[in-house]
Design a protein around this motif. Structure first.
Motif, short mmCIF file in Angstrom:
data_model
loop_
_atom_site.label_atom_id
_atom_site.label_comp_id
_atom_site.label_asym_id
_atom_site.label_seq_id
_atom_site.Cartn_x
_atom_site.Cartn_y
_atom_site.Cartn_z
N LYS A 132 0.89 -1.35 0.37
CA LYS A 132 0.45 -0.35 -0.20
C LYS A 132 1.44 0.80 0.09
O LYS A 132 1.72 1.56 0.84
N GLY A 133 0.72 2.57 -0.95
CA GLY A 133 1.39 3.70 -1.02
C GLY A 133 1.08 4.98 0.12
O GLY A 133 0.49 4.34 0.56
N ASP A 134 1.79 5.16 0.32
CA ASP A 134 1.56 5.92 0.79
C ASP A 134 0.19 7.73 0.60
O ASP A 134 -0.55 7.98 1.40
N ASP A 135 -0.38 7.25 -0.57
CA ASP A 135 -1.39 8.14 -1.05
C ASP A 135 -2.83 7.34 -0.78
O ASP A 135 -3.59 7.10 -1.40
N GLY A 136 -2.52 5.80 -0.31
CA GLY A 136 -3.31 5.05 -0.24
C GLY A 136 -3.74 4.02 -1.40
O GLY A 136 -4.38 2.90 -0.68
N SER A 137 -3.92 3.98 -2.52
CA SER A 137 -3.41 3.59 -2.99
C SER A 137 -2.99 2.53 -3.14
O SER A 137 -1.40 1.73 -2.67
N GLU A 172 -0.93 0.09 -10.48
CA GLU A 172 -1.83 0.42 -9.41
C GLU A 172 -2.98 0.80 -9.33
O GLU A 172 -3.53 1.05 -10.32
N ASP A 179 -6.61 1.70 -6.97
CA ASP A 179 -7.18 2.22 -5.58
C ASP A 179 -7.32 1.30 -4.75
O ASP A 179 -8.24 0.11 -5.21
#
Length: 99
Positions: A42-47, A73, A75
């Motif tokens: 999970k990325g920092d942006d939530g994706s 990637e 969401d």
């Protein structure tokens, strides 16, 4: 607390579905099926970033096949945000799946 079904938490099942859906989307975009999942995070942006290994060029012997590491990637709803090949390598190459 997440509900449990068949000994698995609902959250874990959703992540598995997320990976499966990402594989289907990658197949649709490239016309190739992923051979295996290399990882997901999970990325920092939530994706979610999911790495797949795909056969790009089949050769004889198989040890000389060309493979690609693709990152998809998505969401939280599983909608495609982006994808791309991050690495290309020969099957059996040391550290070939480093994507």
């Amino acid at each position: 607390m997440a509900s449990r079904a068949n000994g698995r938490s609902k959250d874990r099942v959703n992540k598995l579905e997320l990976v499966k859906d990402a594989a289907v989307q990658l197949t649709t975009l490239t016309g190739r099926r992923p051979e295996k999942v290399l990882g997901f995070e999970k990325g920092d942006d939530g994706s979610w970033r999911i790495s797949f290994e795909m056969l790009e060029l089949e050769r004889m012997p198989k040890s000389t096949d060309l493979l690609g590491c693709y990152v998809v990637e998505v969401d939280d709803d599983g909608e495609l945000v982006g994808y791309g090949r991050v690495h290309r390598y020969q099957r059996g190459q040391p550290d070939g799946d480093r994507g």
